[in-house]
Design a protein around this motif. Structure first.
Motif, PDB file in Angstrom:
ATOM      1  N   ASN A 121       5.502   0.036  26.776  1.00  0.00           N
ATOM      2  CA  ASN A 121       5.501   1.487  26.586  1.00  0.00           C
ATOM      3  C   ASN A 121       6.903   2.002  26.282  1.00  0.00           C
ATOM      4  N   ILE A 122       7.924   1.479  26.997  1.00  0.00           N
ATOM      5  CA  ILE A 122       9.308   1.886  26.731  1.00  0.00           C
ATOM      6  C   ILE A 122       9.717   1.495  25.317  1.00  0.00           C
ATOM      7  N   LEU A 123       9.379   0.261  24.924  1.00  0.00           N
ATOM      8  CA  LEU A 123       9.771  -0.224  23.600  1.00  0.00           C
ATOM      9  C   LEU A 123       8.988   0.464  22.482  1.00  0.00           C
ATOM     10  N   LYS A 124       7.816   1.006  22.801  1.00  0.00           N
ATOM     11  CA  LYS A 124       7.053   1.718  21.781  1.00  0.00           C
ATOM     12  C   LYS A 124       7.795   2.967  21.324  1.00  0.00           C
ATOM     13  N   PHE A 125       8.445   3.648  22.250  1.00  0.00           N
ATOM     14  CA  PHE A 125       9.184   4.859  21.912  1.00  0.00           C
ATOM     15  C   PHE A 125      10.647   4.575  21.572  1.00  0.00           C
ATOM     16  N   ASN A 126      11.136   3.422  21.974  1.00  0.00           N
ATOM     17  CA  ASN A 126      12.535   3.078  21.684  1.00  0.00           C
ATOM     18  C   ASN A 126      12.633   1.584  21.434  1.00  0.00           C
ATOM     19  N   PRO A 127      12.276   1.114  20.246  1.00  0.00           N
ATOM     20  CA  PRO A 127      12.252  -0.334  19.967  1.00  0.00           C
ATOM     21  C   PRO A 127      13.615  -0.997  20.047  1.00  0.00           C
ATOM     22  N   ASP A 128      14.689  -0.224  19.952  1.00  0.00           N
ATOM     23  CA  ASP A 128      16.033  -0.797  19.938  1.00  0.00           C
ATOM     24  C   ASP A 128      16.677  -0.821  21.317  1.00  0.00           C
ATOM     25  N   PHE A 129      15.900  -0.607  22.363  1.00  0.00           N
ATOM     26  CA  PHE A 129      16.422  -0.631  23.729  1.00  0.00           C
ATOM     27  C   PHE A 129      16.603  -2.098  24.130  1.00  0.00           C
ATOM     28  N   ALA A 130      17.831  -2.622  23.989  1.00  0.00           N
ATOM     29  CA  ALA A 130      18.083  -4.054  24.163  1.00  0.00           C
ATOM     30  C   ALA A 130      17.761  -4.519  25.583  1.00  0.00           C
ATOM     31  N   GLU A 131      18.125  -3.705  26.591  1.00  0.00           N
ATOM     32  CA  GLU A 131      17.909  -4.120  27.973  1.00  0.00           C
ATOM     33  C   GLU A 131      16.426  -4.277  28.290  1.00  0.00           C
ATOM     34  N   ALA A 132      15.580  -3.483  27.659  1.00  0.00           N
ATOM     35  CA  ALA A 132      14.136  -3.622  27.876  1.00  0.00           C
ATOM     36  C   ALA A 132      13.638  -4.964  27.352  1.00  0.00           C
ATOM     37  N   HIS A 133      14.191  -5.407  26.222  1.00  0.00           N
ATOM     38  CA  HIS A 133      13.811  -6.725  25.695  1.00  0.00           C
ATOM     39  C   HIS A 133      14.251  -7.833  26.652  1.00  0.00           C
ATOM     40  N   TYR A 134      15.434  -7.672  27.256  1.00  0.00           N
ATOM     41  CA  TYR A 134      15.890  -8.723  28.170  1.00  0.00           C
ATOM     42  C   TYR A 134      15.030  -8.773  29.429  1.00  0.00           C
ATOM     43  N   LEU A 135      14.652  -7.612  29.948  1.00  0.00           N
ATOM     44  CA  LEU A 135      13.777  -7.609  31.114  1.00  0.00           C
ATOM     45  C   LEU A 135      12.417  -8.204  30.767  1.00  0.00           C
ATOM     46  N   SER A 136      11.959  -7.983  29.548  1.00  0.00           N
ATOM     47  CA  SER A 136      10.714  -8.616  29.100  1.00  0.00           C
ATOM     48  C   SER A 136      10.869 -10.138  29.075  1.00  0.00           C
ATOM     49  N   TYR A 137      12.042 -10.595  28.683  1.00  0.00           N
ATOM     50  CA  TYR A 137      12.324 -12.045  28.703  1.00  0.00           C
ATOM     51  C   TYR A 137      12.267 -12.588  30.130  1.00  0.00           C
TER      52      TYR A 137
END
Length: 762
Positions: A248-264
């Motif tokens: 949901n966070i990445l849907k509104f802000n795909p370039d949020f790098a920290e969200a991608h790392y937490l997903s990892y």
């Protein structure tokens, strides 16, 4: 560590050592939730008759309310009620009339707000004072239309406006921006950024998504979940629920790098290699894009991020056992780091290189020593200590003396405490406990494990979390479970395993440790009880976690079922695997099990070379527990060969060590063997010494019986009662003989016939 890239693991909330806050320029606004917080602070300041304990709880609540995400009104009241139920009534009396009345009541509240702290220095200097001044400043900058919209949103927030409540996320920052629309000094880009967040959002802990999160809410959510994943995974969101929030966070802000790392990190919890790889690559893509203005070969910029992206990819493949891909990624990271002359990155690569060699079963001592020297040269204490701990582990497996290993660990511990490297302190204590246990010093192993579990962490503890879900804690708890099982304290073992299951759920990274520990304990208990049908399923489960351990347990089970040829064939396979993996402990255990197979076929003479070879290995590697067990096997072999004097001398040599550090089963078996030797010697002793020797043998058998009863080991207990009956008969003790014979008969009716070798007695 001054930079995130100077540690083996990245902190997802940090980039280049600086916490990423307000990346998009998003600011805080006056929201209905913050007005509710202001009302709470005002009532706390003006109400003097609050109980001391309630006021203390409210004071501890202030900071989470200010820094956390916006809560719904019901959640806010519930949180306050848990601290002070009386304060909920006061907040309602202040807030509801404000929402029910006209706009001037809200204006009046902001006008009298400073008066509550006018006589206190806290208004200017404290966290509460800064928060109130910020809110007052923001409120005073609002235009009349914006104040009216704030009032209407306050009515909707408290459900007191008389209209159906609508989704507050529809009220964007365009309605509530802090500067007026007529202010032409505002950057147009900043105005666009202000349009990205909602006015209000429900508590992120509920897992319910009601629209886009503000930047502050997203950062708080990510920081909280990342901290929980590192320190107490049980309190973090479930993997599926957390992934939904991140999507949901990445849907509104795909370039949020920290969200991608937490997903990892979240994907690594469930061993999902596809999503973890995908998220890791996206994290560094965004990181590189955000730092693209830096120099490609400097300390900043996309060149640095690219090097560590490849290094993290190598660690990911190591985690999943893809050694070839990990080796290729490491070589690429080394090449890029050499081109950029990045010595720190090269040291990390070297650390992972010797780790990879260890995982593949290769000799990595030279690489590890080089890594320690270079890490010390570049003043990287974390990497140097990790290298020393790795050398200690390899030295223990290669049979280095315990004093040298412990001296090396003691030297690193001094540096750990000076540098406050709590993770390495935990690892050192767990490693020391493992070394003592390997050397057969159960008391020292228990002491080190207890020291680790009772040590206060040096990490700053936030969110009410204690740092106790790391691998060292899992290892220490597993050691304690096995040590308690060895002493027959299965009730305590059950409690420890229950705690491990709660602290390390099955999907977590270190769950395999307690799973294997629990299965081995259950297997040994079933074997001691003679319930082989219960032990068989445990063999299959152990094999799934550790193939070598599973095969060894299968051979033990087959031997107990008198399937000697199958057991011998499996033991040969286990020895081949152990020699390939250089597992000295398992090699010795296989030799002892093979010697027992020779006993069952009355090949006592053929068992001697195996036992002597096992004894030499145990002494070479300082494995005192296995050395004592091997000596007892030698003593039994000599007893069967008709040399009871030498057998008793061997038992007496190791009996003190076994009684001090051995398991209950080892103590019982040693005492039983000593009693057999004493009885065999009594047969050839002079008459005046014969009765005394038999009495000593009976006393020794009584002690052994107590240990066997403690373990519920009826197979061995039957043998003890048989020997006691024979010895009492020789002494003329009719009542004791009859009692022992009765107990033997009862057990003999319950158990299958014994396949043990006959013992020449009197």
């Amino acid at each position: 560590m001054a930079s995130v890239h100077e540690s083996l693991y990245f902190n997802p909330m940090m980039t280049n050592g600086v916490v990423q806050a307000n990346i998009f320029g998003i600011k805080d606004w006056v929201t209905p939730y913050k007005i509710a917080v202001l009302v709470l602070l005002y009532e706390m300041a003006t109400t003097k008759s609050i109980a001391l304990l309630d006021r203390r709880r409210l004071n501890k609540l202030i900071l989470p309310l200010q820094q956390g995400p916006d809560l719904t009104f019901e959640q806010f009241l519930k949180t306050v009620k848990e601290c002070c139920p009386r304060m909920v009534h006061a907040v309602n009396l202040r807030l509801f009339p404000m929402a029910d009345s006209e706009l001037q009541d809200m204006e009046h509240f902001f006008a009298i707000l400073p008066n509550a702290f006018s006589d206190s220095e806290a208004f200017k200097t404290s966290v509460v004072g800064l928060f109130m001044r910020q809110m007052l400043l923001a409120y005073n900058k609002l235009s009349f239309s914006q104040v009216y919209k704030l009032f209407r949103s306050l009515q909707q927030y408290s459900n007191r406006g008389g209209r159906p409540q609508r989704d507050l996320s529809a009220l964007t920052t365009e309605d509530m921006e802090l500067t007026s629309n007529e202010d032409t000094s505002v950057d147009p880009m900043e105005k666009d950024e202000l349009d990205m967040g909602p006015l209000h959002q429900s508590d992120l802990r509920s897992g319910e998504t009601r629209g886009p999160l503000s930047q502050k809410q997203a950062e708080y959510f990510l920081a909280r979940q990342a901290y929980l994943l590192k320190n107490d995974e049980n309190k973090a969101m479930k993997p599926a629920k957390l992934q939904d929030e991140l999507n949901n966070i990445l849907k509104f802000n795909p370039d949020f790098a920290e969200a991608h790392y937490l997903s990892y990190l979240n994907s690594m919890r469930v061993q999902d290699i596809y999503i973890s790889t995908h998220s890791l690559l996206h994290y560094f893509d965004r990181l590189i894009l955000s730092g693209g203005e830096g120099k490609s070969n400097g300390d900043e910029g996309y060149g640095r991020s690219l090097r560590y992206a490849v290094l993290n990819l190598a660690t990911l493949h190591c985690r999943f056992g893809h050694y070839q891909q990990a080796d290729l990624a490491l070589q690429e990271a080394i090449r890029i780091a050499q081109e950029a002359n990045d010595h720190v990155c090269l040291q990390h690569c070297l650390s992972w290189l010797y780790t990879l060699e260890q995982m593949k079963g290769s000799d990595s001592v030279v690489l590890t020593e080089d890594s320690v020297k270079m890490a010390a040269h570049f003043c990287l204490p974390y990497l140097a200590s990790l290298g020393i701990q790795s050398l200690v582990q390899q030295g223990a497996l290669q049979g280095m003396p315990a004093n040298k290993l412990l001296d090396a660990l003691r030297g690193t511990d001094i540096m750990h405490w000076k540098q406050s490297l709590s993770e390495l302190i935990d690892i050192s204590l767990a490693q020391t406990s493992s070394i003592w246990r390997m050397y057969g010093k159960s008391t020292m192993a228990r002491q080190q494990a207890q020291l680790l579990l009772n040590m206060n962490s040096l990490e700053p503890v936030n969110f009410g979390v204690q740092q106790n879900n790391t691998e060292p804690f899992a290892i220490a708890l597993c050691h304690l479970a096995e040590l308690h099982a060895e002493q027959g304290l299965y009730g305590a073992v059950s409690d420890i395993i229950k705690h491990l299951k709660q602290q390390f759920p099955p999907h977590t990274q270190h769950a395999k440790l307690w799973m294997l520990c629990d299965l081995k304990i259950q297997f040994e208990k079933a074997m001691n009880d003679g319930k082989y049908h219960l032990a068989e399923p445990h063999v299959t489960a152990i094999s799934a976690l550790n193939a070598t351990e599973g095969l060894y347990r299968k051979a033990q089970l087959l031997k107990a079922l008198n399937q000697m040829s199958d057991a011998s064939r499996i033991l040969q396979r286990v020895q081949q695997l152990s020699e390939k993996n250089k597992n000295t402990e398992m090699i010795i255990r296989v030799m002892l099990a093979t010697a027992e197979l020779h006993w069952d076929s009355s090949g006592f003479a053929t068992a001697l070379p195996l036992l002597l070879q096992a004894l030499a290995l145990a002494r070479q590697h300082n494995l005192q527990s296995l050395e004592s067990e091997t000596v007892l096997h030698l003593a039994f072999t000599q007893l069967m060969l008709g040399i009871p004097e030498q057998a008793l001398a061997l038992v007496q040599d190791v009996l003190e060590c076994v009684l001090a550090h051995g398991s209950v089963l080892d103590k019982a078996r040693a005492l039983l063997l000593a009693a057999r030797c004493q009885a065999a010697l009594a047969a050839s002793a002079p008459e005046e010494r014969r009765l005394r020797a038999v009495e000593m043998s009976v006393e020794t058998l009584g002690e052994a019986a107590l240990y066997f009863i403690q373990l519920n080991c009826n197979q061995r207990l039957r043998e003890v009662y048989y020997l006691q009956a024979r010895l009492h008969h020789s002494l003329g003790n009719v009542s004791e003989r009859n009692q022992s014979a009765l107990q033997f008969r009862l057990l003999n009716q319950e158990l299958p016939p014994s396949a043990s070798a006959a013992v020449p007695l009197l």
